[in-house]
Design a protein around this motif. Sequence first.
Motif, mmCIF file in Angstrom:
data_model
loop_
_atom_site.group_PDB
_atom_site.id
_atom_site.type_symbol
_atom_site.label_atom_id
_atom_site.label_comp_id
_atom_site.label_asym_id
_atom_site.label_seq_id
_atom_site.Cartn_x
_atom_site.Cartn_y
_atom_site.Cartn_z
ATOM 1 N N VAL A 168 -35.049 19.000 -22.981
ATOM 2 C CA VAL A 168 -34.327 18.260 -21.959
ATOM 3 C C VAL A 168 -35.326 17.728 -20.922
ATOM 4 O O VAL A 168 -36.278 18.426 -20.534
ATOM 5 C CB VAL A 168 -33.235 19.125 -21.281
ATOM 6 C CG1 VAL A 168 -33.824 20.340 -20.606
ATOM 7 C CG2 VAL A 168 -32.425 18.300 -20.282
ATOM 8 N N CYS A 169 -35.104 16.483 -20.508
ATOM 9 C CA CYS A 169 -35.967 15.866 -19.503
ATOM 10 C C CYS A 169 -35.622 16.462 -18.135
ATOM 11 O O CYS A 169 -34.477 16.426 -17.701
ATOM 12 C CB CYS A 169 -35.762 14.354 -19.493
ATOM 13 S SG CYS A 169 -36.683 13.527 -18.183
ATOM 14 N N LYS A 170 -36.623 17.030 -17.457
ATOM 15 C CA LYS A 170 -36.400 17.668 -16.152
ATOM 16 C C LYS A 170 -36.080 16.633 -15.082
ATOM 17 O O LYS A 170 -35.557 16.956 -14.022
ATOM 18 C CB LYS A 170 -37.643 18.466 -15.727
ATOM 19 C CG LYS A 170 -37.870 19.706 -16.568
ATOM 20 C CD LYS A 170 -38.968 20.573 -15.996
ATOM 21 C CE LYS A 170 -40.344 20.050 -16.380
ATOM 22 N NZ LYS A 170 -41.419 20.998 -16.021
ATOM 23 N N ILE A 171 -36.442 15.384 -15.369
ATOM 24 C CA ILE A 171 -36.258 14.341 -14.368
ATOM 25 C C ILE A 171 -34.847 13.767 -14.399
ATOM 26 O O ILE A 171 -34.190 13.652 -13.368
ATOM 27 C CB ILE A 171 -37.285 13.210 -14.579
ATOM 28 C CG1 ILE A 171 -38.705 13.780 -14.639
ATOM 29 C CG2 ILE A 171 -37.153 12.142 -13.493
ATOM 30 C CD1 ILE A 171 -39.124 14.575 -13.415
ATOM 31 N N CYS A 172 -34.359 13.424 -15.615
ATOM 32 C CA CYS A 172 -33.086 12.694 -15.676
ATOM 33 C C CYS A 172 -32.017 13.408 -16.481
ATOM 34 O O CYS A 172 -30.867 12.997 -16.474
ATOM 35 C CB CYS A 172 -33.300 11.286 -16.226
ATOM 36 S SG CYS A 172 -33.644 11.259 -17.992
ATOM 37 N N GLY A 173 -32.377 14.479 -17.212
ATOM 38 C CA GLY A 173 -31.375 15.201 -17.982
ATOM 39 C C GLY A 173 -31.211 14.690 -19.405
ATOM 40 O O GLY A 173 -30.396 15.217 -20.172
ATOM 41 N N TYR A 174 -31.963 13.707 -19.813
ATOM 42 C CA TYR A 174 -31.878 13.206 -21.185
ATOM 43 C C TYR A 174 -32.225 14.331 -22.158
ATOM 44 O O TYR A 174 -33.165 15.091 -21.929
ATOM 45 C CB TYR A 174 -32.842 12.030 -21.378
ATOM 46 C CG TYR A 174 -32.952 11.579 -22.810
ATOM 47 C CD1 TYR A 174 -32.003 10.727 -23.364
ATOM 48 C CD2 TYR A 174 -33.983 12.035 -23.625
ATOM 49 C CE1 TYR A 174 -32.095 10.318 -24.681
ATOM 50 C CE2 TYR A 174 -34.083 11.639 -24.952
ATOM 51 C CZ TYR A 174 -33.130 10.785 -25.474
ATOM 52 O OH TYR A 174 -33.227 10.394 -26.785
ATOM 53 N N VAL A 175 -31.453 14.465 -23.228
ATOM 54 C CA VAL A 175 -31.688 15.517 -24.209
ATOM 55 C C VAL A 175 -32.249 14.913 -25.497
ATOM 56 O O VAL A 175 -31.649 14.015 -26.092
ATOM 57 C CB VAL A 175 -30.388 16.293 -24.508
ATOM 58 C CG1 VAL A 175 -30.602 17.255 -25.678
ATOM 59 C CG2 VAL A 175 -29.941 17.066 -23.275
ATOM 60 N N ILE A 186 -41.791 9.546 -24.890
ATOM 61 C CA ILE A 186 -41.506 8.971 -23.572
ATOM 62 C C ILE A 186 -39.996 8.981 -23.390
ATOM 63 O O ILE A 186 -39.256 8.511 -24.256
ATOM 64 C CB ILE A 186 -42.018 7.519 -23.470
ATOM 65 C CG1 ILE A 186 -43.525 7.440 -23.733
ATOM 66 C CG2 ILE A 186 -41.657 6.920 -22.103
ATOM 67 C CD1 ILE A 186 -44.384 7.952 -22.612
ATOM 68 N N CYS A 187 -39.518 9.523 -22.266
ATOM 69 C CA CYS A 187 -38.077 9.568 -22.021
ATOM 70 C C CYS A 187 -37.509 8.144 -21.991
ATOM 71 O O CYS A 187 -37.991 7.303 -21.240
ATOM 72 C CB CYS A 187 -37.786 10.270 -20.698
ATOM 73 S SG CYS A 187 -36.032 10.302 -20.316
ATOM 74 N N PRO A 188 -36.466 7.867 -22.827
ATOM 75 C CA PRO A 188 -35.926 6.509 -22.865
ATOM 76 C C PRO A 188 -35.203 6.118 -21.575
ATOM 77 O O PRO A 188 -35.005 4.937 -21.322
ATOM 78 C CB PRO A 188 -34.949 6.541 -24.047
ATOM 79 C CG PRO A 188 -34.589 7.973 -24.196
ATOM 80 C CD PRO A 188 -35.794 8.762 -23.766
ATOM 81 N N ILE A 189 -34.822 7.109 -20.760
ATOM 82 C CA ILE A 189 -34.116 6.784 -19.527
ATOM 83 C C ILE A 189 -35.090 6.585 -18.377
ATOM 84 O O ILE A 189 -35.115 5.544 -17.730
ATOM 85 C CB ILE A 189 -33.099 7.885 -19.144
ATOM 86 C CG1 ILE A 189 -32.071 8.046 -20.264
ATOM 87 C CG2 ILE A 189 -32.405 7.535 -17.827
ATOM 88 C CD1 ILE A 189 -30.995 9.052 -19.961
ATOM 89 N N CYS A 190 -35.938 7.590 -18.107
ATOM 90 C CA CYS A 190 -36.740 7.543 -16.884
ATOM 91 C C CYS A 190 -38.210 7.266 -17.146
ATOM 92 O O CYS A 190 -38.986 7.148 -16.192
ATOM 93 C CB CYS A 190 -36.579 8.838 -16.091
ATOM 94 S SG CYS A 190 -37.346 10.246 -16.894
ATOM 95 N N LYS A 191 -38.594 7.190 -18.448
ATOM 96 C CA LYS A 191 -39.962 6.819 -18.842
ATOM 97 C C LYS A 191 -41.005 7.890 -18.511
ATOM 98 O O LYS A 191 -42.186 7.626 -18.553
ATOM 99 C CB LYS A 191 -40.385 5.478 -18.202
ATOM 100 C CG LYS A 191 -39.385 4.350 -18.322
ATOM 101 C CD LYS A 191 -39.191 3.917 -19.753
ATOM 102 C CE LYS A 191 -38.383 2.630 -19.862
ATOM 103 N NZ LYS A 191 -36.974 2.781 -19.496
HETATM 104 FE FE FE Z 1 -35.983 11.340 -18.288
#
Ligand code: FE
Length: 207
Positions: A168-175, A186-191
Amino acid sequence: MNEKTMFNMSYGLYVLTAREGEKDNGCIINTAQQVTSTPNRVSIAVNKQNYTHDMLIRTGIFNLSILTEQVPFSLFQHFGFCSGRDCNKFMDWDAMLRSNNGVYFLTRFVNGYLSGQVINHIDLGTHTLFVADVTDCDVLSSDPSATYAYYHKQIKPKPQRELKRGWVCKICGYVYEGDPLPEDFICPICKHGASDFEPLANVATAK
Ligand code: FE
């Protein structure tokens, strides 16, 4: 050095918008602040992976829409899931107007906007720091501004407990479903990169 100290710094949340030719685009940033009041100047740091960054390098003109606590997670998905290189984020968005500089600003979930004219920028590696004159600004509502901490506590979706293998991305919650997480992910939401992800099992246990 305890790097968790950095999480105690406070930030707001903004939609940064730009226009180049006939193309409108926008992304989410938290790194915006007023740096001088006479003259009125702001700085913004923008991830180079955002197409808005490239537009800003070329045009030097932007708007910042200040997000409020009413903002739904879907707005972050809308401006974060798809890159402006591939899609038109304003095609199916109906709550915006153009300011005097011709750039869109958002009119919903926003309590004010400001227009910026870049006067200098510094290459910071992953990001570029832009310093800009504020050329226009207006207050749109009295709703409280969303802080980054509020976003983490109240807006970001909680991780799903039943998922056993994932990150899970600690920044935006993307799983990210799967294990291991690719090192260059690279997180697709927050990069943000793989170093800002933690195993889903740890999150579920800790809650
Ligand atoms: Fe993210």
